[in-house]
Design a protein around this motif. Structure first.
Motif, PDB file in Angstrom:
ATOM      1  N   THR A 116      40.609  59.284  49.741  1.00  0.00           N
ATOM      2  CA  THR A 116      40.428  60.285  48.689  1.00  0.00           C
ATOM      3  C   THR A 116      41.555  60.291  47.655  1.00  0.00           C
ATOM      4  O   THR A 116      41.418  60.947  46.623  1.00  0.00           O
ATOM      5  N   LEU A 117      42.638  59.569  47.891  1.00  0.00           N
ATOM      6  CA  LEU A 117      43.732  59.558  46.921  1.00  0.00           C
ATOM      7  C   LEU A 117      43.277  58.909  45.614  1.00  0.00           C
ATOM      8  O   LEU A 117      42.604  57.869  45.630  1.00  0.00           O
ATOM      9  N   PRO A 118      43.673  59.464  44.457  1.00  0.00           N
ATOM     10  CA  PRO A 118      43.275  58.890  43.174  1.00  0.00           C
ATOM     11  C   PRO A 118      44.204  57.756  42.723  1.00  0.00           C
ATOM     12  O   PRO A 118      44.140  57.323  41.570  1.00  0.00           O
ATOM     13  N   LEU A 119      45.059  57.280  43.608  1.00  0.00           N
ATOM     14  CA  LEU A 119      46.000  56.200  43.316  1.00  0.00           C
ATOM     15  C   LEU A 119      45.774  55.060  44.299  1.00  0.00           C
ATOM     16  O   LEU A 119      45.223  55.272  45.379  1.00  0.00           O
ATOM     17  N   PRO A 120      46.197  53.841  43.967  1.00  0.00           N
ATOM     18  CA  PRO A 120      46.096  52.748  44.937  1.00  0.00           C
ATOM     19  C   PRO A 120      46.902  53.090  46.185  1.00  0.00           C
ATOM     20  O   PRO A 120      48.100  53.369  46.104  1.00  0.00           O
ATOM     21  N   ALA A 121      46.260  53.064  47.336  1.00  0.00           N
ATOM     22  CA  ALA A 121      46.928  53.458  48.578  1.00  0.00           C
ATOM     23  C   ALA A 121      46.406  52.615  49.730  1.00  0.00           C
ATOM     24  O   ALA A 121      45.240  52.198  49.746  1.00  0.00           O
ATOM     25  N   LEU A 122      47.277  52.371  50.685  1.00  0.00           N
ATOM     26  CA  LEU A 122      46.909  51.609  51.875  1.00  0.00           C
ATOM     27  C   LEU A 122      47.792  52.032  53.032  1.00  0.00           C
ATOM     28  O   LEU A 122      48.831  52.676  52.843  1.00  0.00           O
ATOM     29  N   VAL A 123      47.365  51.670  54.225  1.00  0.00           N
ATOM     30  CA  VAL A 123      48.184  51.840  55.416  1.00  0.00           C
ATOM     31  C   VAL A 123      48.520  50.448  55.930  1.00  0.00           C
ATOM     32  O   VAL A 123      47.622  49.612  56.092  1.00  0.00           O
ATOM     33  N   GLU A 124      49.803  50.187  56.148  1.00  0.00           N
ATOM     34  CA  GLU A 124      50.207  48.903  56.688  1.00  0.00           C
ATOM     35  C   GLU A 124      50.899  49.092  58.030  1.00  0.00           C
ATOM     36  O   GLU A 124      51.560  50.102  58.272  1.00  0.00           O
ATOM     37  N   THR A 138      42.141  47.912  46.429  1.00  0.00           N
ATOM     38  CA  THR A 138      41.426  46.638  46.460  1.00  0.00           C
ATOM     39  C   THR A 138      41.158  46.127  45.049  1.00  0.00           C
ATOM     40  O   THR A 138      41.154  44.915  44.810  1.00  0.00           O
ATOM     41  N   ALA A 139      40.943  47.048  44.099  1.00  0.00           N
ATOM     42  CA  ALA A 139      40.772  46.633  42.707  1.00  0.00           C
ATOM     43  C   ALA A 139      42.070  46.071  42.139  1.00  0.00           C
ATOM     44  O   ALA A 139      42.058  45.180  41.290  1.00  0.00           O
ATOM     45  N   LEU A 140      43.186  46.590  42.627  1.00  0.00           N
ATOM     46  CA  LEU A 140      44.491  46.076  42.196  1.00  0.00           C
ATOM     47  C   LEU A 140      44.699  44.666  42.725  1.00  0.00           C
ATOM     48  O   LEU A 140      45.179  43.789  42.013  1.00  0.00           O
ATOM     49  N   SER A 141      44.341  44.431  43.979  1.00  0.00           N
ATOM     50  CA  SER A 141      44.399  43.101  44.583  1.00  0.00           C
ATOM     51  C   SER A 141      43.272  42.992  45.592  1.00  0.00           C
ATOM     52  O   SER A 141      43.219  43.775  46.542  1.00  0.00           O
ATOM     53  N   PRO A 142      42.370  42.027  45.437  1.00  0.00           N
ATOM     54  CA  PRO A 142      41.266  41.874  46.392  1.00  0.00           C
ATOM     55  C   PRO A 142      41.731  41.583  47.811  1.00  0.00           C
ATOM     56  O   PRO A 142      40.944  41.702  48.753  1.00  0.00           O
ATOM     57  N   ARG A 143      43.008  41.204  47.977  1.00  0.00           N
ATOM     58  CA  ARG A 143      43.529  40.953  49.329  1.00  0.00           C
ATOM     59  C   ARG A 143      43.948  42.244  50.030  1.00  0.00           C
ATOM     60  O   ARG A 143      44.216  42.235  51.237  1.00  0.00           O
ATOM     61  N   LEU A 144      43.992  43.359  49.331  1.00  0.00           N
ATOM     62  CA  LEU A 144      44.354  44.627  49.954  1.00  0.00           C
ATOM     63  C   LEU A 144      43.111  45.245  50.592  1.00  0.00           C
ATOM     64  O   LEU A 144      42.520  46.191  50.086  1.00  0.00           O
ATOM     65  N   VAL A 145      42.734  44.678  51.710  1.00  0.00           N
ATOM     66  CA  VAL A 145      41.592  45.157  52.486  1.00  0.00           C
ATOM     67  C   VAL A 145      41.994  45.145  53.952  1.00  0.00           C
ATOM     68  O   VAL A 145      42.871  44.383  54.378  1.00  0.00           O
TER      69      VAL A 145
END
Length: 305
Positions: A116-124, A138-145
Motif C-alpha cells: 500500500t505504500l505510494p513509494l517504491p518499497a521492498l523487503v530484503e 518493480t516499475a523502477l527495476s523489473p528485477r525487484l520482485v
C-alpha cells in the motif's frame, strides 16, 4: 596452523594491505614486497608484539582483548562500521553445526504495508534476497520482485547494471553492506552458495569481497537511469523489521519538488490500472436484474408475431 575458518585473520590481513606506510607516518624506503603495511609495522603501531599479531592473523590466537582489537582498528584506519565488525569477529562464539536457515517469511502486516505504500518499497533478507516488493519498486527495476537477489542481479544481469550510471560505486557499496548485514554468521550454506557463485561468475565481485569492506550504507542517494523516465536521484531508507532474523524494509523516495519527484510520479501513474468505472458486485447484480426485467416487460411488436 589450524585449518578452521579464520574470519578475524582474513579481515585484518585484507585491511592491512589497503593501508599505505605514508598514511600512518612510516617513510617508504626501498622496495616493499607486500602491499600496504607489514605485520610488524601494524604490531608496532598497535603496541603489541609482532609474534602476537602474527598469531592473530594466522588464527592461532582467537581471543584478543577489546583493547587490542581497538588498537588494531586505529592503525588500520577503520571507521565505526568496520571497527564494530572487527569486534564482532573477535568475540567468542559457541561452536555450531552448519545448517541451513529456515525460509525467510515476511510478516503479514509488513507485506500489507509494502503493497500500500505510494513509494517504491521492498523487503530484503539478510543475504539481500527480495522477499516482497510493490508494483512501483518493480516499475523502477523489473528485477525487484520476490525471489530475486539484489547482489546477484547487480553483478550478473546486464539489464540491471544498465540502470546504474554509477555502477562501480553501487557495487562497492552493496558488497560492503552485504558483509555488514551478514556479520559473523558465515556458516550458513545459503551464504556460502551465494558468495561462491558470485566469486566464480564475477571477477569484480571477487576483488571487492577480498577487500573486506564493511559499511552500513545508510543515508546515501541512489541514482537510476530509467529507460522510460530518465535519470532519477532517490533517497534510500533501510529499516530493520523487528521479530525477524535480519529482514529490512527498504523505501526509496525523492526530495520533494525535484525533477526526480515528478519523474517518479509519472512512473507511478504508468503502473496504475486504467481508471475505468468499477462498481460493486451488488451494483453489477442490480444492473443484470434490471436488464432481465426490462426484456420481460418489453411489449411484443406486430413484426414479432
Amino acid at each position: 596452523m589450524t585449518h578452521e575458518p579464520n574470519p578475524l585473520g582474513e579481515f585484518v590481513r585484507a585491511r592491512r594491505e589497503l593501508v599505505t606506510p605514508e598514511q600512518v607516518g612510516i617513510p617508504a624506503v626501498g622496495v616493499r614486497r607486500v602491499p600496504g603495511l607489514r605485520r610488524e609495522e601494524v604490531a608496532m603501531l598497535a603496541g603489541i608484539s609482532a609474534d602476537y599479531y602474527l598469531r592473530l592473523e594466522q588464527g592461532r590466537d582467537r581471543n584478543p582483548s577489546v583493547q587490542v582489537l581497538e588498537a588494531i582498528a586505529r592503525v588500520l584506519r577503520l571507521d565505526d562500521d568496520a571497527t564494530a565488525h572487527l569486534l564482532r569477529l573477535g568475540a567468542p562464539r559457541p561452536r555450531r553445526h552448519r545448517r541451513r536457515r529456515p525460509k525467510e517469511t515476511v510478516p503479514s502486516g509488513i507485506a500489507q504495508l509494502v503493497a500500500t505504500l505510494p513509494l517504491p518499497a521492498l523487503v530484503e533478507g539478510r543475504y539481500l534476497d527480495v522477499l516482497a516488493a510493490n508494483a512501483l519498486a518493480t516499475a523502477l527495476s523489473p528485477r525487484l520482485v520476490a525471489g530475486a537477489n539484489r547482489l546477484r542481479d547487480l553483478f550478473l544481469d546486464p539489464a540491471e547494471q544498465a540502470l546504474h550510471p554509477d555502477w562501480e560505486d553501487a557495487a562497492v557499496s552493496m558488497v560492503a553492506g552485504f558483509r555488514e548485514s551478514v556479520g559473523t554468521d558465515t556458516d550458513d550454506p545459503r551464504f556460502i552458495e551465494l558468495v561462491g557463485e558470485l566469486a566464480l561468475a564475477s571477477p569484480r565481485f571477487s576483488q571487492l569481497w577480498a577487500r573486506h569492506d564493511v559499511d552500513a550504507c545508510e543515508g546515501r542517494p541512489k541514482y537510476i537511469d530509467h529507460p522510460q523516465v530518465g535519470g532519477l536521484r532517490l533517497n534510500r531508507e533501510r529499516l530493520g523489521i523487528s521479530g525477524t532474523a535480519g529482514q529490512a524494509l527498504v523505501v526509496f523516495h525523492p526530495d520533494p519538488g525535484t525533477d526526480s519527484a515528478d519523474k517518479l510520479a509519472l512512473l507511478a501513474s504508468a503502473t496504475q490500472k486504467p481508471a475505468a468505472h468499477r462498481g460493486t458486485a451488488a451494483d453489477g447484480q442490480a444492473r443484470a436484474d434490471a436488464n432481465r426485467g426490462e426484456s420481460v416487460r418489453r411489449p411484443v411488436d406486430d413484426d414479432d408475431r
